[in-house]
Design a protein around this motif. Structure first.
Motif, mmCIF file in Angstrom:
data_model
loop_
_atom_site.group_PDB
_atom_site.id
_atom_site.type_symbol
_atom_site.label_atom_id
_atom_site.label_comp_id
_atom_site.label_asym_id
_atom_site.label_seq_id
_atom_site.Cartn_x
_atom_site.Cartn_y
_atom_site.Cartn_z
ATOM 1 N N GLN A 48 0.864 -1.185 -0.041
ATOM 2 C CA GLN A 48 0.014 -0.145 -0.041
ATOM 3 C C GLN A 48 0.744 1.284 -0.036
ATOM 4 O OE1 GLN A 48 -2.411 1.268 3.559
ATOM 5 N NE2 GLN A 48 -4.064 1.380 2.217
ATOM 6 N N ALA A 49 1.911 1.343 0.634
ATOM 7 C CA ALA A 49 2.996 2.509 0.654
ATOM 8 C C ALA A 49 3.349 2.535 -0.427
ATOM 9 C CB ALA A 49 3.943 2.076 1.895
ATOM 10 N N ARG A 50 3.891 1.407 -1.394
ATOM 11 C CA ARG A 50 4.087 1.651 -3.006
ATOM 12 C C ARG A 50 3.214 2.516 -3.737
ATOM 13 N NH1 ARG A 50 4.694 -3.633 -4.136
ATOM 14 N NH2 ARG A 50 6.506 -4.014 -2.719
ATOM 15 N N ARG A 51 1.974 2.005 -3.525
ATOM 16 C CA ARG A 51 0.932 2.656 -4.396
ATOM 17 C C ARG A 51 0.690 3.805 -4.088
ATOM 18 N NH1 ARG A 51 -1.245 -2.778 -3.509
ATOM 19 N NH2 ARG A 51 -2.411 -1.868 -1.985
ATOM 20 N N ILE A 52 0.650 4.194 -2.632
ATOM 21 C CA ILE A 52 0.464 5.572 -2.234
ATOM 22 C C ILE A 52 1.819 6.649 -2.807
ATOM 23 C CG2 ILE A 52 0.794 7.190 -0.101
ATOM 24 C CD1 ILE A 52 -0.768 4.840 1.339
ATOM 25 N N ALA A 53 2.824 6.201 -2.993
ATOM 26 C CA ALA A 53 4.008 6.821 -3.373
ATOM 27 C C ALA A 53 3.878 7.037 -4.945
ATOM 28 C CB ALA A 53 5.401 6.037 -3.172
ATOM 29 N N LEU A 54 3.586 5.662 -5.725
ATOM 30 C CA LEU A 54 3.007 6.093 -6.859
ATOM 31 C C LEU A 54 2.103 7.126 -7.317
ATOM 32 C CD1 LEU A 54 3.402 2.376 -8.029
ATOM 33 C CD2 LEU A 54 5.033 4.054 -8.772
ATOM 34 N N ALA A 55 1.013 7.030 -6.636
ATOM 35 C CA ALA A 55 -0.216 7.951 -6.804
ATOM 36 C C ALA A 55 0.398 9.463 -6.462
ATOM 37 C CB ALA A 55 -1.451 7.622 -5.983
ATOM 38 N N ALA A 56 1.047 9.654 -5.523
ATOM 39 C CA ALA A 56 1.723 10.991 -5.047
ATOM 40 C C ALA A 56 2.343 11.590 -6.361
ATOM 41 C CB ALA A 56 2.302 11.027 -3.923
ATOM 42 N N LEU A 113 2.080 10.611 -9.526
ATOM 43 C CA LEU A 113 1.219 10.737 -10.714
ATOM 44 C C LEU A 113 1.832 9.292 -11.565
ATOM 45 C CD1 LEU A 113 0.436 14.317 -11.370
ATOM 46 C CD2 LEU A 113 -0.887 12.709 -9.994
ATOM 47 N N LEU A 114 1.983 8.468 -10.896
ATOM 48 C CA LEU A 114 2.458 7.291 -11.868
ATOM 49 C C LEU A 114 1.636 5.995 -11.606
ATOM 50 C CD1 LEU A 114 6.364 7.747 -11.099
ATOM 51 C CD2 LEU A 114 5.376 7.942 -13.376
ATOM 52 N N HIS A 115 0.663 5.961 -11.147
ATOM 53 C CA HIS A 115 -0.155 4.850 -10.791
ATOM 54 C C HIS A 115 -1.431 4.797 -11.871
ATOM 55 C CE1 HIS A 115 -2.682 8.312 -9.651
ATOM 56 N NE2 HIS A 115 -3.542 7.626 -9.363
ATOM 57 N N GLN A 116 -1.305 5.651 -12.718
ATOM 58 C CA GLN A 116 -2.522 5.701 -13.760
ATOM 59 C C GLN A 116 -2.186 5.271 -15.317
ATOM 60 O OE1 GLN A 116 -4.454 9.409 -12.517
ATOM 61 N NE2 GLN A 116 -2.888 10.507 -13.012
ATOM 62 N N GLU A 117 -3.067 5.130 -15.979
ATOM 63 C CA GLU A 117 -2.713 5.030 -17.468
ATOM 64 C C GLU A 117 -2.770 6.629 -17.702
ATOM 65 O OE1 GLU A 117 -5.873 2.873 -19.241
ATOM 66 O OE2 GLU A 117 -5.030 0.914 -18.460
ATOM 67 N N ARG A 118 -1.733 6.786 -18.863
ATOM 68 C CA ARG A 118 -1.575 8.345 -19.470
ATOM 69 C C ARG A 118 -2.902 8.618 -20.087
ATOM 70 N NH1 ARG A 118 3.299 5.897 -21.473
ATOM 71 N NH2 ARG A 118 5.286 6.712 -19.895
ATOM 72 N N PRO A 119 -2.860 9.917 -20.277
ATOM 73 C CA PRO A 119 -4.030 10.505 -21.069
ATOM 74 C C PRO A 119 -3.580 9.985 -22.614
ATOM 75 C CG PRO A 119 -2.410 12.131 -20.501
ATOM 76 C CD PRO A 119 -2.275 10.814 -19.553
ATOM 77 N N THR A 120 -4.471 9.983 -23.471
ATOM 78 C CA THR A 120 -4.093 9.574 -24.863
ATOM 79 C C THR A 120 -4.063 11.140 -25.562
ATOM 80 O OG1 THR A 120 -6.730 9.733 -25.346
ATOM 81 C CG2 THR A 120 -5.618 7.467 -24.951
ATOM 82 N N GLY A 121 -3.487 10.767 -26.731
ATOM 83 C CA GLY A 121 -2.939 12.183 -27.422
ATOM 84 C C GLY A 121 -1.791 12.833 -26.859
ATOM 85 N N LEU A 134 2.963 11.927 -18.696
ATOM 86 C CA LEU A 134 1.954 12.323 -19.645
ATOM 87 C C LEU A 134 2.083 11.872 -20.951
ATOM 88 C CD1 LEU A 134 1.946 16.170 -18.818
ATOM 89 C CD2 LEU A 134 0.184 14.357 -17.977
ATOM 90 N N GLY A 135 3.285 11.030 -21.329
ATOM 91 C CA GLY A 135 3.675 10.629 -22.538
ATOM 92 C C GLY A 135 3.639 11.602 -23.656
ATOM 93 N N ASN A 136 3.504 11.701 -24.724
ATOM 94 C CA ASN A 136 3.762 12.693 -25.919
ATOM 95 C C ASN A 136 3.421 14.034 -25.434
ATOM 96 O OD1 ASN A 136 4.825 13.924 -28.096
ATOM 97 N ND2 ASN A 136 3.401 12.949 -29.514
ATOM 98 N N ARG A 177 -5.006 -0.433 -6.856
ATOM 99 C CA ARG A 177 -3.942 -0.966 -7.610
ATOM 100 C C ARG A 177 -3.521 -0.130 -8.449
ATOM 101 N NH1 ARG A 177 -6.011 -2.989 -12.787
ATOM 102 N NH2 ARG A 177 -8.119 -2.372 -13.044
ATOM 103 N N ALA A 178 -2.098 -0.343 -9.082
ATOM 104 C CA ALA A 178 -1.528 0.687 -10.037
ATOM 105 C C ALA A 178 -1.491 0.087 -11.290
ATOM 106 C CB ALA A 178 -0.208 1.231 -9.491
ATOM 107 N N LYS A 179 -1.916 1.142 -12.280
ATOM 108 C CA LYS A 179 -1.990 0.629 -13.601
ATOM 109 C C LYS A 179 -1.021 1.240 -14.794
ATOM 110 C CE LYS A 179 -6.420 1.825 -13.380
ATOM 111 N NZ LYS A 179 -7.844 2.064 -14.181
ATOM 112 N N GLY A 180 -0.251 2.015 -14.425
ATOM 113 C CA GLY A 180 0.604 2.851 -14.984
ATOM 114 C C GLY A 180 1.998 1.995 -15.497
ATOM 115 N N GLN A 181 2.779 2.623 -16.636
ATOM 116 C CA GLN A 181 4.084 2.137 -16.824
ATOM 117 C C GLN A 181 4.842 3.420 -17.160
ATOM 118 O OE1 GLN A 181 2.636 -0.499 -20.139
ATOM 119 N NE2 GLN A 181 3.615 0.832 -21.457
ATOM 120 N N ALA A 182 5.872 3.484 -17.118
ATOM 121 C CA ALA A 182 6.770 4.482 -17.481
ATOM 122 C C ALA A 182 8.500 4.121 -17.427
ATOM 123 C CB ALA A 182 6.518 5.772 -16.387
ATOM 124 N N LEU A 183 8.915 4.900 -18.328
ATOM 125 C CA LEU A 183 10.435 5.051 -18.206
ATOM 126 C C LEU A 183 10.685 6.015 -17.060
ATOM 127 C CD1 LEU A 183 11.524 4.041 -21.828
ATOM 128 C CD2 LEU A 183 12.238 2.703 -19.761
#
Length: 404
Positions: A9-17, A19-27, A64-66, A280-286
């Motif tokens: 849970q601490a890991r997911r809290i850190a990711l959400a803080a 903004l790395l826990h979610q899928e990116r916006p499209t476009g 944010l991606g592109n 749960r966290a759903k994001g992915q990122a370099l």
């Protein structure tokens, strides 16, 4: 007794803080999205290495991606400025509202002009400020030219030269008397009086109580962390840990932070009440080497079991993973790392090495390949090439070929 939260849970809290826990916006991300993301992170670290992309551009791509990097350039180079440059974790872009608080705690004068002759220390700052007061923003070279000094390395008494000017400029910058009004194409600071750079409503010249400033900085760091130790929070702005602990006690007493324990991680942790707690966290990122999620290496290892060291300054033959290595986040795991280089003239992104972590998910190579293809497009490069180094390289090459 302090509440106890699971490490997951601490890991997911850190990711959400972050903004790395979610899928990116499209476009393509908008200026509003870039601005909101910056406000959440509080800062972007600046670094001169440009083997892939400037360090402060990468965190926005990770989240944010592109997006158009010109947005950040406009935020920092046009009035009223949304972001300004100052010392924070290191040289960083920060929110203008943080400037006055950071100024009373930053002590980076090792870069300044203490070794200059007494006459120079007295006269040169006044001349520099006078020139900047009456001109457009200038680089250090332009200031030196207008003063009429030149570098003379062979002279026994080197006197007023470019180095002296630059050193004094850095002293004035650290003191907050002058600021960066932007950067030129060579990434040199454009110096100007702080009053000309800061937004009028930022309170850059307001009187500041040091203790109150530290409380505000720790609140900002806690929002950016979600949960962390005093050492983690102090490291975000590189402020003294002892003073940070005092401020954290104030925030706890006021109910602005909660003391908690984290499973498997000794010590007191501080949880911000506004922190999201995703199931749960759903994001992915370099993640760039200077991303704010990876600032504090001990925290990174405790949360993700990921040991990370930057090897830029390690001799090539002693590097384990490579020169410019980016961790790869997939959902809740840092499951791989890649050494990247942008070949701009040849038009491709090179993966110089690719390594997986123990227990990496089965879809790691496919997800990482998609991330690399997206990054290449964002950088304006025509494709991705994977060198044969690292245990993940063969599978990643096949995945890139399928997606390319």
């Amino acid at each position: 007794m302090a509440a106890r939260i699971p490490l997951s849970q601490a890991r997911r809290i850190a990711l959400a803080a972050q903004l790395l826990h979610q899928e990116r916006p499209t476009g393509v991300a908008t200026a509003r999205q870039v601005g909101r993301t910056f406000d959440r992170l509080q800062l972007l670290q600046i670094d001169s290495v440009n083997v892939l992309a400037r360090a402060h551009y990468l965190p926005m791509f990770s989240r944010l991606g592109n997006y158009d990097v010109g947005i950040l350039q406009r935020f920092s180079g046009r009035a009223p400025r949304r972001i300004v440059e100052y010392w924070a974790h290191e040289a960083s872009y920060i929110r203008p509202a943080l400037f006055a608080d950071l100024k009373v705690w930053q002590k980076r004068r090792w870069i300044g002009g203490h070794g200059l002759d007494a006459d120079l220390r007295r006269d040169l700052p006044e001349r520099i400020v006078r020139i900047l007061d009456g001109s457009r923003p200038l680089t250090a070279r332009e200031v030196a030219f207008r003063i009429g000094h030149r570098e003379d390395k062979d002279a026994a008494n080197w006197g007023w030269n470019w180095n002296a000017v630059k050193r004094v400029l850095e002293v004035l910058f650290e003191l907050g008397d002058i600021s960066a009004a932007g950067r030129n194409a060579q990434f040199e600071r454009l110096y100007a009086p702080t009053a000309k750079v800061m937004p009028k409503d930022a309170g850059a010249d307001r009187p500041v109580d040091k203790d109150e400033a530290m409380v505000r900085l720790m609140d900002a760091a806690a929002r950016a962390h979600g949960v962390g130790t005093a050492r983690c929070l102090a490291d975000y702005f590189r402020v003294p840990v002892r003073a940070a602990r005092d401020a954290l006690r104030v925030l706890v007493a006021e109910g602005a932070l909660e003391e908690v324990e984290v499973e498997g991680w000794q010590g007191t942790h501080y949880l911000h009440p506004a922190a999201a707690r995703p199931r749960r966290a759903k994001g992915q990122a370099l993640l760039g080497p200077f991303d704010s999620l990876v600032f504090e290496r001990e925290r990174l290892e405790k949360l993700f079991g990921f040991r990370y060291r930057i090897e830029i300054y390690t001799p090539a033959e002693k590097r384990r993973y490579g020169y410019y290595v980016l961790p790869f986040l997939l959902r809740e795991e840092l499951c791989a790392r890649v050494d990247l280089k942008a070949h701009r003239s040849a038009g491709y992104l090179e993966v110089r090495s690719a390594f997986s972590e123990a227990g990496a998910p089965p879809d790691t190579s496919e997800a990482l390949a998609a991330e690399l293809v997206l990054m290449a497009r964002w950088l304006g490069l025509g494709g991705v090439r994977v060198a044969d180094r690292g245990d993940l390289a063969p599978a990643l090459a096949l995945s890139v070929a399928r997606q390319g």
